[in-house]
Write an enzyme that holds these catalytic residues in place. Structure first.
Site, mmCIF file in Angstrom:
data_model
loop_
_atom_site.group_PDB
_atom_site.id
_atom_site.type_symbol
_atom_site.label_atom_id
_atom_site.label_comp_id
_atom_site.label_asym_id
_atom_site.label_seq_id
_atom_site.Cartn_x
_atom_site.Cartn_y
_atom_site.Cartn_z
ATOM 1 N N GLU A 120 31.689 26.931 10.444
ATOM 2 C CA GLU A 120 30.947 27.063 9.897
ATOM 3 C C GLU A 120 30.384 28.372 9.553
ATOM 4 O O GLU A 120 31.167 29.328 9.885
ATOM 5 C CB GLU A 120 30.513 26.827 11.940
ATOM 6 C CG GLU A 120 29.001 26.799 11.841
ATOM 7 C CD GLU A 120 29.137 26.375 13.769
ATOM 8 O OE1 GLU A 120 28.392 26.936 13.908
ATOM 9 O OE2 GLU A 120 29.951 25.456 14.380
ATOM 10 N N GLU A 124 21.021 32.620 12.788
ATOM 11 C CA GLU A 124 19.819 32.381 13.738
ATOM 12 C C GLU A 124 19.373 33.636 13.829
ATOM 13 O O GLU A 124 19.360 34.221 13.734
ATOM 14 C CB GLU A 124 21.255 32.288 15.112
ATOM 15 C CG GLU A 124 21.680 30.771 15.218
ATOM 16 C CD GLU A 124 22.864 30.441 15.379
ATOM 17 O OE1 GLU A 124 23.212 29.587 16.466
ATOM 18 O OE2 GLU A 124 24.144 31.532 16.256
ATOM 19 N N TRP A 208 16.187 24.340 19.332
ATOM 20 C CA TRP A 208 16.331 24.114 19.920
ATOM 21 C C TRP A 208 16.344 24.938 21.773
ATOM 22 O O TRP A 208 16.288 26.519 21.210
ATOM 23 C CB TRP A 208 18.020 23.900 20.332
ATOM 24 C CG TRP A 208 19.494 24.918 19.804
ATOM 25 C CD1 TRP A 208 19.234 25.775 18.509
ATOM 26 C CD2 TRP A 208 20.090 25.760 19.863
ATOM 27 N NE1 TRP A 208 20.331 26.386 18.557
ATOM 28 C CE2 TRP A 208 21.025 26.605 19.616
ATOM 29 C CE3 TRP A 208 20.454 25.386 22.256
ATOM 30 C CZ2 TRP A 208 21.474 27.614 20.016
ATOM 31 C CZ3 TRP A 208 21.284 26.228 22.543
ATOM 32 C CH2 TRP A 208 21.555 27.462 21.066
ATOM 33 N N THR A 219 25.059 32.548 27.984
ATOM 34 C CA THR A 219 24.196 31.717 26.590
ATOM 35 C C THR A 219 22.418 32.378 27.101
ATOM 36 O O THR A 219 22.021 32.447 25.970
ATOM 37 C CB THR A 219 24.477 30.336 26.883
ATOM 38 O OG1 THR A 219 25.558 30.361 26.644
ATOM 39 C CG2 THR A 219 23.757 29.494 25.543
#
Length: 484
Positions: A120, A124, A208, A219
């Site tokens: 990956e 972001e 998101w 998170t």
């Protein structure tokens, strides 16, 4: 039955939000060959409307604006608009995306490349961070350590369109902002869990909610706090994207066209992947490229990555910050406090977050657990709590059912006493945390080799998702229901 499934998914969403999956991992099983983007460069201008090359994932609704392009909107916590290149992959290549990130604490905009074996590469943007963008990479889905994140300065990415690029070859990976390299990863420097991404990848664009009330504390912290939907809608915009597939080469050398990519073994190295030409012929991947071998995924941890020095350098992750995998909390590993490190946390998910000095100009990264790290004196207690939560919960339920006032309770870490009670019980209810699943032999959702990493549970845990694609929703839950 559907109500039960959707309730289960809502709980699972706290583990998989922002994570991805693979439907078939070619390093573990025989999978269909990924289709190639091939020799034709793809240029998409979203200001002209929808483009068939990128497809909307389940539950995604995107609108198009002649000035701003594709509009990704979040109005509620279950919104996660995402586009994907579907069955079209690049095997090394260059992607240029012109994007304006969505604003707001708890809101994340992302541009991700990901392979079927969970390599990956990420860009972001956190909605409340108006000073920088974040880069990251993963090898074979390894999340034993989170020491690969980087931060690159960019003013007001939520107010201005900028072009963010990934230029990826067999020997090095560049992240760029407006044509300037801000971070470089050299394949020779990428080792172990922090190995080099090197297998054919899909392209994904999305927005998101990281700041969910049900999300893990780490998170939420990384995402800038809880999302406040009184301030909705949160809107991100993708103006253009340019996609060039290097087809196993470096953009100069290599095949002139490709139709698909074939994994010839289970190693997951780029050298093992054959490029199937547009005419159907096959050849070794990138035979004229540099012979430097990329690192394949292994289990060693604590590796760090070196960043090149450029006019706008981004920082790579700090060394020696290693987190324990949540799946190691078993009954056999918590018999004494000496068996756990002083960095044990009460949460099961690790997240890379900036240190407190990042916003003041210093570019650093740090690895934080979800929740404050326990001091050395508390480590044993924390581990015992994690390891024995099922025993404690079951014992309490069994005794309460029998005689809530007079029944003698065994010590919460007395496994023998628990076994005796269990053998005499007719009704049993076990309450366990996420940290026990892998150690018990159950597949995880978020870890390496985890299930359904390509879909957020919030995309599939709604009646509208079931109406749109009932087969996909049933298949999603069949995995969970089928585990014995």
């Amino acid at each position: 039955m559907l109500h039960k499934l959707f309730t289960t998914a809502a709980l699972a969403a706290t583990l998989v939000s922002g994570q991805t999956f693979t439907a078939c991992n070619p390093t573990k099983e025989t999978c269909p060959n990924p289709k190639a983007v091939g020799g034709k460069v793809i240029d998409i201008d979203f200001r002209k409307g929808e483009n068939a090359f990128l497809e909307n994932l389940a539950g995604t609704k995107v609108t198009y604006d002649k000035d701003n392009g594709a509009i990704f909107t979040i109005n509620k916590d279950s919104d996660a608009p995402t586009m994907s290149s579907g069955d079209k992959y690049i095997f090394f290549g260059r992607i240029d995306v012109k994007v304006r990130a969505a604003p707001g604490a708890g809101i994340v905009t992302s541009f991700v490349l990901q392979s079927d074996d969970l390599d990956e590469i990420d860009w972001e943007w956190v909605g409340s961070d108006t000073a920088q963008a974040q880069t990251n990479y993963f090898s074979k889905g390894c999340t034993t350590v989170y020491d690969r994140g980087g931060f690159s300065p960019i003013a007001n990415p939520q107010s201005n369109f900028n072009t963010y690029s990934i230029d990826w070859t067999p020997t090095r990976l560049n992240w760029e902002i407006n044509g300037v390299v801000v971070r470089t990863l050299n394949a020779a420097d990428a080792k172990g869990c922090s190995g080099y991404p090197q297998t054919p990848m899909q392209i994904k664009l999305g927005t998101w909610v990281g700041g969910l009330k049900t999300a893990a504390p780490g998170t939420i912290e990384w995402a800038g706090g809880l999302a406040n939907f009184a301030n909705a809608p949160f809107v991100g915009a993708y103006e253009t994207i340019r996609i060039q597939d290097y087809m196993g080469g470096d953009g100069v050398t290599g095949p002139k066209d490709a139709s698909e990519y074939q994994y010839t073994d289970k190693s997951g190295t780029w050298q093992s992947i054959k490029v199937v030409g547009g005419s159907g012929s096959t050849g070794g991947s990138s035979s004229s490229s540099s012979s430097s071998s990329s690192s394949s995924s292994s289990s060693s941890s604590g590796s760090t990555t070196k960043s090149s020095t450029t006019s706008a350098p981004a920082t790579t992750s700090t060394k020696g910050t290693t987190s324990s995998s949540s799946t190691h909390s078993t009954l056999t590993t918590v018999t004494s406090s000496s068996s756990v490190s002083s960095s044990v946390s009460t949460s099961s998910t690790d997240t890379t977050v900036p240190n407190s000095n990042t916003l003041s100009g210093a570019q650093t990264t740090g690895t934080a657990k979800n929740g404050a790290s326990a001091p050395p004196s508390a480590a044993g207690k924390v581990a015992l709590t994690l390891g024995n939560v099922a025993v404690m919960g079951a014992a309490i339920l069994l005794h309460t059912k029998k005689n809530p006032k007079t029944a003698a309770m065994p010590k919460y870490n007395d496994v023998s006493a628990f076994h005796e009670k269990l053998a005499r019980s007719k009704r049993i209810l076990a309450v366990c945390g996420a940290g026990l699943s892998a150690a018990s032999g159950l597949p995880t959702f978020r870890g390496a080799g985890g299930l359904w990493r390509n879909h957020r549970a919030t995309d599939l845990a709604t009646p509208s998702a079931f109406v749109k694609d009932p087969g996909l929703v049933w298949l999603f839950y069949a995995y969970g229901l089928g585990v014995e």
